[in-house]
Design a protein around this motif. Structure first.
Motif, PDB file in Angstrom:
ATOM      1  N   LEU A   3       0.818  -1.212   0.000  1.00  0.00           N
ATOM      2  CA  LEU A   3       0.000   0.000   0.000  1.00  0.00           C
ATOM      3  C   LEU A   3       0.857   1.269   0.000  1.00  0.00           C
ATOM      4  O   LEU A   3       0.427   2.307  -0.505  1.00  0.00           O
ATOM      5  N   LEU A   4       2.048   1.169   0.543  1.00  0.00           N
ATOM      6  CA  LEU A   4       2.924   2.340   0.661  1.00  0.00           C
ATOM      7  C   LEU A   4       4.007   2.411  -0.406  1.00  0.00           C
ATOM      8  O   LEU A   4       4.803   3.348  -0.421  1.00  0.00           O
ATOM      9  N   LYS A   5       4.035   1.470  -1.328  1.00  0.00           N
ATOM     10  CA  LYS A   5       5.138   1.394  -2.290  1.00  0.00           C
ATOM     11  C   LYS A   5       5.233   2.605  -3.206  1.00  0.00           C
ATOM     12  O   LYS A   5       6.321   2.936  -3.674  1.00  0.00           O
ATOM     13  N   ASP A   6       4.145   3.302  -3.474  1.00  0.00           N
ATOM     14  CA  ASP A   6       4.176   4.454  -4.374  1.00  0.00           C
ATOM     15  C   ASP A   6       4.618   5.738  -3.677  1.00  0.00           C
ATOM     16  O   ASP A   6       4.863   6.743  -4.339  1.00  0.00           O
ATOM     17  N   ARG A   7       4.708   5.701  -2.370  1.00  0.00           N
ATOM     18  CA  ARG A   7       5.160   6.884  -1.626  1.00  0.00           C
ATOM     19  C   ARG A   7       6.680   6.896  -1.589  1.00  0.00           C
ATOM     20  O   ARG A   7       7.324   5.861  -1.549  1.00  0.00           O
ATOM     21  N   GLN A   8       7.234   8.067  -1.597  1.00  0.00           N
ATOM     22  CA  GLN A   8       8.695   8.219  -1.571  1.00  0.00           C
ATOM     23  C   GLN A   8       9.184   8.271  -0.126  1.00  0.00           C
ATOM     24  O   GLN A   8       9.709   9.280   0.332  1.00  0.00           O
ATOM     25  N   ILE A   9       8.988   7.162   0.598  1.00  0.00           N
ATOM     26  CA  ILE A   9       9.412   7.085   1.990  1.00  0.00           C
ATOM     27  C   ILE A   9      10.313   5.871   2.186  1.00  0.00           C
ATOM     28  O   ILE A   9      10.266   4.923   1.410  1.00  0.00           O
ATOM     29  N   ASN A  10      11.129   5.922   3.220  1.00  0.00           N
ATOM     30  CA  ASN A  10      12.014   4.823   3.573  1.00  0.00           C
ATOM     31  C   ASN A  10      11.385   4.094   4.758  1.00  0.00           C
ATOM     32  O   ASN A  10      11.440   4.573   5.885  1.00  0.00           O
ATOM     33  N   ILE A  11      10.770   2.948   4.505  1.00  0.00           N
ATOM     34  CA  ILE A  11      10.108   2.190   5.567  1.00  0.00           C
ATOM     35  C   ILE A  11      11.171   1.470   6.392  1.00  0.00           C
ATOM     36  O   ILE A  11      11.958   0.695   5.863  1.00  0.00           O
ATOM     37  N   GLU A  12      11.168   1.750   7.690  1.00  0.00           N
ATOM     38  CA  GLU A  12      12.114   1.115   8.600  1.00  0.00           C
ATOM     39  C   GLU A  12      11.569  -0.196   9.143  1.00  0.00           C
ATOM     40  O   GLU A  12      12.264  -1.192   9.203  1.00  0.00           O
ATOM     41  N   PHE A  13      10.298  -0.156   9.565  1.00  0.00           N
ATOM     42  CA  PHE A  13       9.738  -1.286  10.293  1.00  0.00           C
ATOM     43  C   PHE A  13       8.217  -1.241  10.201  1.00  0.00           C
ATOM     44  O   PHE A  13       7.620  -0.167  10.255  1.00  0.00           O
ATOM     45  N   VAL A  14       7.595  -2.397  10.064  1.00  0.00           N
ATOM     46  CA  VAL A  14       6.134  -2.504  10.061  1.00  0.00           C
ATOM     47  C   VAL A  14       5.756  -3.422  11.215  1.00  0.00           C
ATOM     48  O   VAL A  14       6.222  -4.561  11.280  1.00  0.00           O
ATOM     49  N   GLN A  15       4.926  -2.911  12.108  1.00  0.00           N
ATOM     50  CA  GLN A  15       4.567  -3.649  13.323  1.00  0.00           C
ATOM     51  C   GLN A  15       3.054  -3.829  13.418  1.00  0.00           C
ATOM     52  O   GLN A  15       2.307  -2.873  13.284  1.00  0.00           O
ATOM     53  N   ARG A  16       2.638  -5.054  13.665  1.00  0.00           N
ATOM     54  CA  ARG A  16       1.221  -5.337  13.872  1.00  0.00           C
ATOM     55  C   ARG A  16       0.814  -4.802  15.238  1.00  0.00           C
ATOM     56  O   ARG A  16       1.527  -4.977  16.221  1.00  0.00           O
ATOM     57  N   VAL A  17      -0.324  -4.132  15.289  1.00  0.00           N
ATOM     58  CA  VAL A  17      -0.814  -3.538  16.533  1.00  0.00           C
ATOM     59  C   VAL A  17      -2.110  -4.239  16.898  1.00  0.00           C
ATOM     60  O   VAL A  17      -3.081  -4.192  16.139  1.00  0.00           O
ATOM     61  N   GLU A  18      -2.108  -4.897  18.073  1.00  0.00           N
ATOM     62  CA  GLU A  18      -3.303  -5.626  18.493  1.00  0.00           C
ATOM     63  C   GLU A  18      -3.372  -5.694  20.016  1.00  0.00           C
ATOM     64  O   GLU A  18      -2.397  -5.378  20.704  1.00  0.00           O
ATOM     65  N   GLY A  19      -4.505  -6.120  20.525  1.00  0.00           N
ATOM     66  CA  GLY A  19      -4.690  -6.335  21.956  1.00  0.00           C
ATOM     67  C   GLY A  19      -4.470  -5.078  22.783  1.00  0.00           C
ATOM     68  O   GLY A  19      -4.856  -3.980  22.373  1.00  0.00           O
ATOM     69  N   PRO A  20      -3.842  -5.210  23.952  1.00  0.00           N
ATOM     70  CA  PRO A  20      -3.621  -4.059  24.842  1.00  0.00           C
ATOM     71  C   PRO A  20      -2.783  -2.951  24.186  1.00  0.00           C
ATOM     72  O   PRO A  20      -3.002  -1.776  24.448  1.00  0.00           O
ATOM     73  N   TYR A  21      -1.854  -3.336  23.316  1.00  0.00           N
ATOM     74  CA  TYR A  21      -1.031  -2.341  22.630  1.00  0.00           C
ATOM     75  C   TYR A  21      -1.903  -1.471  21.723  1.00  0.00           C
ATOM     76  O   TYR A  21      -1.750  -0.247  21.671  1.00  0.00           O
ATOM     77  N   TYR A  22      -2.843  -2.085  21.025  1.00  0.00           N
ATOM     78  CA  TYR A  22      -3.769  -1.341  20.166  1.00  0.00           C
ATOM     79  C   TYR A  22      -4.629  -0.400  21.013  1.00  0.00           C
ATOM     80  O   TYR A  22      -4.822   0.764  20.652  1.00  0.00           O
ATOM     81  N   GLU A  23      -5.136  -0.888  22.128  1.00  0.00           N
ATOM     82  CA  GLU A  23      -5.954  -0.051  23.008  1.00  0.00           C
ATOM     83  C   GLU A  23      -5.154   1.146  23.514  1.00  0.00           C
ATOM     84  O   GLU A  23      -5.669   2.259  23.588  1.00  0.00           O
ATOM     85  N   TYR A  24      -3.890   0.920  23.852  1.00  0.00           N
ATOM     86  CA  TYR A  24      -3.019   2.008  24.299  1.00  0.00           C
ATOM     87  C   TYR A  24      -2.821   3.036  23.183  1.00  0.00           C
ATOM     88  O   TYR A  24      -2.954   4.239  23.402  1.00  0.00           O
ATOM     89  N   GLU A  25      -2.481   2.560  21.988  1.00  0.00           N
ATOM     90  CA  GLU A  25      -2.235   3.468  20.862  1.00  0.00           C
ATOM     91  C   GLU A  25      -3.475   4.283  20.512  1.00  0.00           C
ATOM     92  O   GLU A  25      -3.364   5.463  20.185  1.00  0.00           O
ATOM     93  N   LYS A  26      -4.654   3.673  20.571  1.00  0.00           N
ATOM     94  CA  LYS A  26      -5.897   4.386  20.239  1.00  0.00           C
ATOM     95  C   LYS A  26      -6.121   5.581  21.139  1.00  0.00           C
ATOM     96  O   LYS A  26      -6.769   6.548  20.742  1.00  0.00           O
ATOM     97  N   GLN A  27      -5.627   5.537  22.346  1.00  0.00           N
ATOM     98  CA  GLN A  27      -5.839   6.620  23.306  1.00  0.00           C
ATOM     99  C   GLN A  27      -4.858   7.780  23.130  1.00  0.00           C
ATOM    100  O   GLN A  27      -5.032   8.835  23.736  1.00  0.00           O
ATOM    101  N   GLN A  28      -3.846   7.600  22.309  1.00  0.00           N
ATOM    102  CA  GLN A  28      -2.831   8.633  22.131  1.00  0.00           C
ATOM    103  C   GLN A  28      -3.317   9.720  21.176  1.00  0.00           C
ATOM    104  O   GLN A  28      -4.064   9.454  20.242  1.00  0.00           O
ATOM    105  N   GLU A  29      -2.869  10.939  21.403  1.00  0.00           N
ATOM    106  CA  GLU A  29      -3.302  12.081  20.588  1.00  0.00           C
ATOM    107  C   GLU A  29      -2.838  11.983  19.142  1.00  0.00           C
ATOM    108  O   GLU A  29      -3.469  12.513  18.240  1.00  0.00           O
TER     109      GLU A  29
END
Length: 70
Positions: free
Chosen positions: A36-62
């Motif tokens: 999905l990101l291949k057409d963007r001119q960015i250097n992808i460092e890392f792709v991380q799956r977000v699920e469970g408590p980590y997802y709930e934590y991230e959703k609350q961030q601004e």
């Protein structure tokens, strides 16, 4: 599934922690997230799956915003 992508804005930039940015996106796999990101001119460092408590934590961030790419 939700993925958090760590990247540099310049495709040819060497990764520097202080310049790393993130986006969140929906994809079925890490491979699809990268596709999905291949057409963007960015250097992808890392792709991380977000699920469970980590997802709930991230959703609350601004900074949490899901990027729509299709």
């Amino acid at each position: 599934m939700m993925y958090k992508v760590y990247y540099q804005e310049d495709k040819y930039e060497v990764p520097v922690r202080e310049k790393t940015k993130t986006i969140f996106l929906q994809a079925n796999s890490e491979r699809e997230a990268r596709q999905l990101l291949k057409d963007r001119q960015i250097n992808i460092e890392f792709v991380q799956r977000v699920e469970g408590p980590y997802y709930e934590y991230e959703k609350q961030q601004e900074y949490f915003k899901v990027t729509e790419i299709r």
